[in-house]
Design a protein around this motif. Structure first.
Motif, PDB file in Angstrom:
ATOM      1  N   LYS A   1      47.674  27.545  44.913  1.00 12.92           N
ATOM      2  CA  LYS A   1      47.701  27.945  43.599  1.00 12.92           C
ATOM      3  C   LYS A   1      46.807  29.323  43.456  1.00 12.92           C
ATOM      4  CE  LYS A   1      43.694  24.974  42.325  1.00 12.92           C
ATOM      5  NZ  LYS A   1      43.381  23.667  41.316  1.00 12.92           N
ATOM      6  N   ILE A   2      47.069  30.233  42.559  1.00 12.91           N
ATOM      7  CA  ILE A   2      46.600  31.515  42.549  1.00 12.91           C
ATOM      8  C   ILE A   2      45.883  31.307  41.149  1.00 12.91           C
ATOM      9  CG2 ILE A   2      46.776  33.861  42.053  1.00 12.91           C
ATOM     10  CD1 ILE A   2      49.290  33.512  43.624  1.00 12.91           C
ATOM     11  N   ILE A   3      44.458  31.735  41.118  1.00 11.01           N
ATOM     12  CA  ILE A   3      43.329  31.754  39.860  1.00 11.01           C
ATOM     13  C   ILE A   3      42.992  32.914  39.544  1.00 11.01           C
ATOM     14  CG2 ILE A   3      41.439  30.698  38.948  1.00 11.01           C
ATOM     15  CD1 ILE A   3      41.754  28.431  41.154  1.00 11.01           C
ATOM     16  N   LEU A   4      43.290  33.343  38.345  1.00 14.73           N
ATOM     17  CA  LEU A   4      43.024  34.640  37.956  1.00 14.73           C
ATOM     18  C   LEU A   4      41.999  34.762  36.567  1.00 14.73           C
ATOM     19  CD1 LEU A   4      43.411  37.809  37.783  1.00 14.73           C
ATOM     20  CD2 LEU A   4      45.343  37.411  36.404  1.00 14.73           C
ATOM     21  N   ARG A   5      40.630  35.102  37.034  1.00 15.64           N
ATOM     22  CA  ARG A   5      39.664  35.307  36.054  1.00 15.64           C
ATOM     23  C   ARG A   5      39.497  33.472  35.331  1.00 15.64           C
ATOM     24  NH1 ARG A   5      39.236  40.242  32.646  1.00 15.64           N
ATOM     25  NH2 ARG A   5      37.078  39.463  32.555  1.00 15.64           N
ATOM     26  N   GLY A   6      39.507  32.539  36.450  1.00 17.23           N
ATOM     27  CA  GLY A   6      39.210  31.132  35.910  1.00 17.23           C
ATOM     28  C   GLY A   6      40.257  30.435  35.502  1.00 17.23           C
TER      29      GLY A   6
ATOM     30  N   SER B   1      44.273  26.749  50.313  1.00 17.08           N
ATOM     31  CA  SER B   1      44.806  26.015  49.114  1.00 17.08           C
ATOM     32  C   SER B   1      44.892  26.678  47.836  1.00 17.08           C
ATOM     33  CB  SER B   1      44.363  24.628  48.830  1.00 17.08           C
ATOM     34  OG  SER B   1      42.844  25.049  48.456  1.00 17.08           O
ATOM     35  N   PHE B   2      43.863  27.849  47.952  1.00 16.15           N
ATOM     36  CA  PHE B   2      43.635  28.542  46.443  1.00 16.15           C
ATOM     37  C   PHE B   2      43.244  30.212  46.928  1.00 16.15           C
ATOM     38  CE2 PHE B   2      39.593  27.419  47.409  1.00 16.15           C
ATOM     39  CZ  PHE B   2      38.606  28.408  46.871  1.00 16.15           C
ATOM     40  N   VAL B   3      43.547  31.036  46.046  1.00 14.94           N
ATOM     41  CA  VAL B   3      42.986  32.243  46.106  1.00 14.94           C
ATOM     42  C   VAL B   3      42.563  32.439  44.713  1.00 14.94           C
ATOM     43  CG1 VAL B   3      45.092  33.405  45.716  1.00 14.94           C
ATOM     44  CG2 VAL B   3      43.185  34.714  46.637  1.00 14.94           C
ATOM     45  N   ASN B   4      41.076  33.060  44.643  1.00 19.79           N
ATOM     46  CA  ASN B   4      40.628  33.301  43.336  1.00 19.79           C
ATOM     47  C   ASN B   4      40.051  34.758  43.153  1.00 19.79           C
ATOM     48  OD1 ASN B   4      39.456  32.924  40.977  1.00 19.79           O
ATOM     49  ND2 ASN B   4      37.385  32.318  41.866  1.00 19.79           N
ATOM     50  N   VAL B   5      40.855  35.175  41.943  1.00 21.18           N
ATOM     51  CA  VAL B   5      40.604  36.652  41.723  1.00 21.18           C
ATOM     52  C   VAL B   5      39.846  36.807  40.487  1.00 21.18           C
ATOM     53  CG1 VAL B   5      41.768  38.996  40.986  1.00 21.18           C
ATOM     54  CG2 VAL B   5      42.990  37.425  42.728  1.00 21.18           C
ATOM     55  N   ASP B   6      38.610  37.354  40.575  1.00 17.67           N
ATOM     56  CA  ASP B   6      37.569  37.388  39.358  1.00 17.67           C
ATOM     57  C   ASP B   6      37.090  38.625  39.352  1.00 17.67           C
ATOM     58  OD1 ASP B   6      36.480  36.353  37.387  1.00 17.67           O
ATOM     59  OD2 ASP B   6      35.976  34.454  38.231  1.00 17.67           O
ATOM     60  N   VAL B   7      36.082  38.825  38.490  1.00 16.03           N
ATOM     61  CA  VAL B   7      35.128  39.831  38.102  1.00 16.03           C
ATOM     62  C   VAL B   7      33.837  39.631  38.231  1.00 16.03           C
ATOM     63  CG1 VAL B   7      34.863  41.779  36.386  1.00 16.03           C
ATOM     64  CG2 VAL B   7      37.206  41.097  36.758  1.00 16.03           C
TER      65      VAL B   7
ATOM     66  N   GLU C   1      38.462  35.694  46.500  1.00 11.54           N
ATOM     67  CA  GLU C   1      38.178  34.695  47.265  1.00 11.54           C
ATOM     68  C   GLU C   1      39.251  33.708  47.990  1.00 11.54           C
ATOM     69  OE1 GLU C   1      34.076  31.457  47.764  1.00 11.54           O
ATOM     70  OE2 GLU C   1      34.542  32.628  46.256  1.00 11.54           O
ATOM     71  N   ASP C   2      39.188  32.971  49.163  1.00 14.64           N
ATOM     72  CA  ASP C   2      40.252  32.053  49.380  1.00 14.64           C
ATOM     73  C   ASP C   2      39.319  31.088  50.214  1.00 14.64           C
ATOM     74  OD1 ASP C   2      40.918  32.593  52.386  1.00 14.64           O
ATOM     75  OD2 ASP C   2      40.948  34.488  51.293  1.00 14.64           O
ATOM     76  N   ASP C   3      40.046  30.050  50.557  1.00 16.33           N
ATOM     77  CA  ASP C   3      39.512  28.917  51.403  1.00 16.33           C
ATOM     78  C   ASP C   3      40.569  28.755  52.728  1.00 16.33           C
ATOM     79  OD1 ASP C   3      41.654  27.720  50.150  1.00 16.33           O
ATOM     80  OD2 ASP C   3      40.768  25.955  49.931  1.00 16.33           O
ATOM     81  N   GLY C   4      40.846  29.902  53.281  1.00 15.17           N
ATOM     82  CA  GLY C   4      41.594  29.965  54.558  1.00 15.17           C
ATOM     83  C   GLY C   4      40.778  29.773  55.606  1.00 15.17           C
TER      84      GLY C   4
ATOM     85  N   LYS D   1      35.583  35.915  51.351  1.00  8.45           N
ATOM     86  CA  LYS D   1      35.171  36.259  50.204  1.00  8.45           C
ATOM     87  C   LYS D   1      35.191  37.997  50.366  1.00  8.45           C
ATOM     88  CE  LYS D   1      32.017  36.024  46.496  1.00  8.45           C
ATOM     89  NZ  LYS D   1      30.642  35.342  45.885  1.00  8.45           N
ATOM     90  N   ILE D   2      35.819  38.674  49.348  1.00 15.29           N
ATOM     91  CA  ILE D   2      35.865  40.164  49.517  1.00 15.29           C
ATOM     92  C   ILE D   2      35.518  40.702  48.133  1.00 15.29           C
ATOM     93  CG2 ILE D   2      37.480  41.894  49.747  1.00 15.29           C
ATOM     94  CD1 ILE D   2      39.480  40.535  51.195  1.00 15.29           C
ATOM     95  N   VAL D   3      34.303  41.471  48.135  1.00 14.10           N
ATOM     96  CA  VAL D   3      33.730  42.210  47.148  1.00 14.10           C
ATOM     97  C   VAL D   3      34.141  43.796  46.992  1.00 14.10           C
ATOM     98  CG1 VAL D   3      31.825  42.504  45.614  1.00 14.10           C
ATOM     99  CG2 VAL D   3      32.263  40.230  47.076  1.00 14.10           C
ATOM    100  N   LEU D   4      34.804  44.175  45.999  1.00 14.85           N
ATOM    101  CA  LEU D   4      35.103  45.779  45.944  1.00 14.85           C
ATOM    102  C   LEU D   4      34.226  46.103  44.900  1.00 14.85           C
ATOM    103  CD1 LEU D   4      38.034  44.066  46.360  1.00 14.85           C
ATOM    104  CD2 LEU D   4      38.707  46.541  46.855  1.00 14.85           C
ATOM    105  N   TYR D   5      33.563  47.155  45.094  1.00 15.50           N
ATOM    106  CA  TYR D   5      32.505  47.610  44.003  1.00 15.50           C
ATOM    107  C   TYR D   5      32.660  49.160  44.135  1.00 15.50           C
ATOM    108  CZ  TYR D   5      29.446  48.213  48.327  1.00 15.50           C
ATOM    109  OH  TYR D   5      28.958  48.524  49.592  1.00 15.50           O
ATOM    110  N   ASN D   6      31.976  49.768  43.157  1.00 12.91           N
ATOM    111  CA  ASN D   6      32.243  51.299  42.668  1.00 12.91           C
ATOM    112  C   ASN D   6      33.590  51.439  42.575  1.00 12.91           C
ATOM    113  OD1 ASN D   6      29.559  51.655  43.058  1.00 12.91           O
ATOM    114  ND2 ASN D   6      29.533  52.323  45.237  1.00 12.91           N
TER     115      ASN D   6
END
Length: 727
Positions: free
Chosen positions: A337-342, A107-113, A127-130, A265-270
């Motif tokens: 819905k797509i959520i970008l930085r809250g 129902s959502f995907v959240n793109v954040d920092v 992150e998504d709730d698939g 949940k996917i976390v990209l670092y460096n």
């Protein structure tokens, strides 16, 4: 004895067979002296596998075959990621994976920092709730070329390469957390996998190793899920703790907090940096957006957004993730819905920015290459002018969607040197063409070439028929019906049944019709007046009419209700005035010819028809000669004006290109100047610190020197005193 010999021979053959198999697959025998196993621990140690169906190939069991296999070097991760030339396109790939999970209840995907717990550097979190991923699906996700979506009718992904290319395009390392529901009698699971280019490079691996650990969940408890041995599981956990942002198992478990019974949940670092040492992704300019730096960011377009709000997405989608994601899908899935930085991203339909829209249908040819055989495979093209087109903003292109996903944003097809095509935007969904691997274009096929040609023709036809609505003039010589504009003191031709030429002068003989020997239509134009001869009218006779400059509209078009003649604005006013005087003279001569002559005794009355015919012939001859001269003059003036216009257009184009180059050079110089200023300031600070240090050292040396001099004097005096005392 015979049976024992046969048994020994059989066991010896089996032993050599097993030895041969272990020599082919060294992974099946442990270097620690553990008991050999025919099952390779690739799944437990996390070897990256390429798949054929559900069977691994890169490290597969070679029990039945001795076929050699290829290995994938870690450098391939970086080279493969270069297929994404645009950073926001890589982010869109990860958003696509979440949208595909709508079929599994997302129902959502959240793109954040977030910040790296160890070095406080920015990390990108998606992150998504698939439906989440089972341990097997997690390993398939980390494998190259495997995709369970290629046969889906409503899913976007199909190549099985998007996750690897997109994550490695954005960052050097990625860690994935996924939780799946219980199904088919199995407990719910949660898995953690890490794909780290930094780990592979710094540890000197020549093969891609992906550490993964799995857990089983049930009745409020969590168990370790072992695929081989506990040592392998522990080794993978230690590797993840060492090279990921989370240094303990508790911190890893904290990442599942807030996740329901399913999700990823996917976390990209460096994250990667640009040539100037700054992060490619810009998180500071807009706290509610993620933008990119570099060539895709055009400050001039950003400033234009305030003037042209209806063109905002064209001007900002290249550098703003919020702008790009808002038009990424033709229709947003219901309840998603797509959520970008809250903040939720508001979906935008590009057709809402258009006016004077038309809908056209394109159907690819049946039997063409790469065309689906479905009968309803058509593309409905919505084309129109952007609402800012009246300001002549330089915007155009077609937005081509594939399975609801935007593949080609603002595809410019008509590359015209002038202003033709400006302001025209098209929107269509073409499911019969195949997208490229990075989903930023289509495969170059015959079907795509035919679609491109048809879209070009649509745009040209729409421009020719509608450009006048936004203030442009079509270069095509098309006849239009525009009513003439009458000006005070000038003659106006009013057409009806039996055309007449009227003048503001009260003249009973203003109506004039001339009999001509042929039924041809001739026209002289572009001189401020027009001489027209018409064929048979309702009265059975032909007529001659003059249209002076009063029939010239403000747009420069000479109209008569049947045809249009373009008049060059550069025609001198004295030429137009001469044509007007010529028309009035024609009226006066006709009036004189019609007036009765006084009777004379020496003369015989001349019939009205004979005298009229002579006057008509004489006037017609004069008018033709003068009209030919004026036409030739106007033709030369028009040619000179056209040459001057094209020269100015070409000069303007060159100046615009030079201005753009100068602006780019100025921006480069400004950045270099700022860099030099920063270096100068830092150098000044360093020199000031060095000067203060030197002054402090000099002061210390002076003090020491004074102390030393005093000590020397004391020693000299003591020495002198000792000498005298001896004496």
């Amino acid at each position: 004895m015979r049976m024992e010999i046969q048994t020994l021979v059989k066991n010896r053959r089996l032993f050599h067979r097993l030895l041969y198999l272990f020599s082919l697959n060294p992974l099946s025998m442990s270097l620690r002296g553990r008991r050999p196993s025919l099952e390779p621990p690739a799944n437990s140690s996390g070897k990256l596998e390429t798949m054929k169906g559900n069977m691994p190939l890169s490290r597969k069991k070679q029990v039945k075959s001795a076929i050699d296999h290829v290995r994938v070097h870690p450098k391939f991760l970086h080279s493969n990621a270069t297929s994404h030339r645009w950073a926001l396109g890589a982010v869109a790939e990860l958003v696509d994976n979440a949208v595909d999970e709508v079929l599994n209840g997302a129902s959502f995907v959240n793109v954040d920092v977030s910040l790296h717990p160890r070095n406080r550097s920015p990390m990108l979190v998606i992150e998504d709730d698939g439906g989440g991923m089972t341990p097997d699906r997690m390993r398939q996700c980390m494998s190259l070329g495997y995709s369970a979506k290629s046969k889906g009718a409503n899913t976007i992904g199909q190549y099985g390469n998007g996750f690897k290319t997109s994550t490695m395009r954005l960052a050097a390392d990625v860690i994935v957390f996924s939780r799946s529901r219980a199904s088919n009698g199995h407990r719910a699971t949660q898995s953690i996998g890490m794909l780290s280019f930094t780990f592979l490079r710094q540890t000197g691996h020549d093969d891609i190793v992906v550490p993964m650990i799995d857990y089983e969940i049930g009745d409020g408890e969590v168990w370790k899920m072992l695929r081989t041995t506990l040592n392998d599981w522990t080794h993978n956990l230690e590797t993840i703790q060492t090279w990921s942002p989370y240094g303990s198992e508790e911190e890893l478990f904290d990442q599942f907090t807030g996740m329901k019974d399913h999700g990823t949940k996917i976390v990209l670092y460096n994250l990667w940096e640009d040539d100037q040492g700054q992060l490619e992704l810009d998180f500071d300019t807009d706290p509610s957006d993620i933008q990119i730096r570099g060539a895709n960011r055009d400050e001039k377009k950003i400033q234009m957004v305030q003037r042209f709000p209806n063109s905002r997405h064209f001007l900002t989608y290249r550098h703003s993730l919020r702008s790009y994601v808002s038009i990424l899908y033709l229709k947003m899935p219901p309840g998603f819905k797509i959520i970008l930085r809250g903040q939720e991203v508001q979906h935008h339909n590009l057709t809402d920015d258009l006016m004077f829209t038309q809908e056209l249908t394109y159907r690819p040819q049946s039997g063409a290459e790469h065309v689906t055989k479905e009968a309803d495979m058509v593309a409905v093209v919505t084309i129109g002018f952007v609402k800012d087109a009246k300001d002549h903003v330089n915007i155009q292109g077609f937005n081509v969607y594939h399975k609801n996903r935007l593949i080609k944003p603002f595809w410019k097809i008509w590359n015209c040197t002038g202003s033709d095509g400006r302001g025209i935007i098209g929107v269509l969904e073409a499911n019969f063409v195949e997208p490229a691997h990075d989903k930023q274009g289509f495969e170059r096929t015959t079907v795509l070439s035919r679609l491109e040609s048809r879209l070009l023709q649509m745009q040209k036809n729409y421009w020719a028929n509608n450009c006048h609505k936004v203030g442009y003039v079509s270069k095509r010589s098309k006849k239009k019906s525009i009513p003439p504009i009458s000006l005070s003191g000038e003659c106006v031709v009013i057409r009806g049944q039996g055309s007449t030429m009227s003048s503001p002068i009260s003249d009973p003989h203003a109506d004039l019709r001339l009999s001509l020997p042929s039924n041809s239509l001739s026209e002289g134009r572009r001189g401020g007046g027009v001489l027209r001869t018409y064929g048979e009218s309702t009265s059975g006779r032909q007529r001659l009419e003059i249209e002076p400059a009063s029939a010239i509209s403000r747009s420069g078009s000479l109209t008569n209700g049947n045809s249009v003649a373009k008049v060059n604005e550069s025609v001198p006013k004295d030429s137009r005035k001469s044509l007007e005087d010529l028309g009035r003279m024609f009226v006066r001569r006709a009036a004189v010819a019609e007036a009765p002559h006084p009777p004379q005794g020496q003369q015989r009355p001349v019939t009205s028809n004979g005298h009229k015919a002579a006057v008509e012939v004489e006037i017609l001859k004069q008018l033709k000669d003068e009209n030919d001269q004026i036409r030739e003059r106007c033709r030369r003036l028009e040619e000179a004006s056209d040459q001057s216009l094209w020269f100015e257009i070409d000069r303007n184009r060159k100046l615009e290109a030079q201005l753009l180059d100068l602006e780019q050079q100025q921006a480069v110089y400004r950045r270099n100047l700022e860099k030099c200023i920063r270096e100068r300031d830092s150098l000044h600070v360093a020199l000031e610190e060095e000067r203060q240090l030197r002054e402090h050292e000099d002061e210390e040396m002076r003090k020491k020197l004074k102390v030393a001099l005093l000590r020397v004097r004391e020693l000299e005096s003591e020495n002198h005193r000792l000498r005298f005392s001896r004496c």
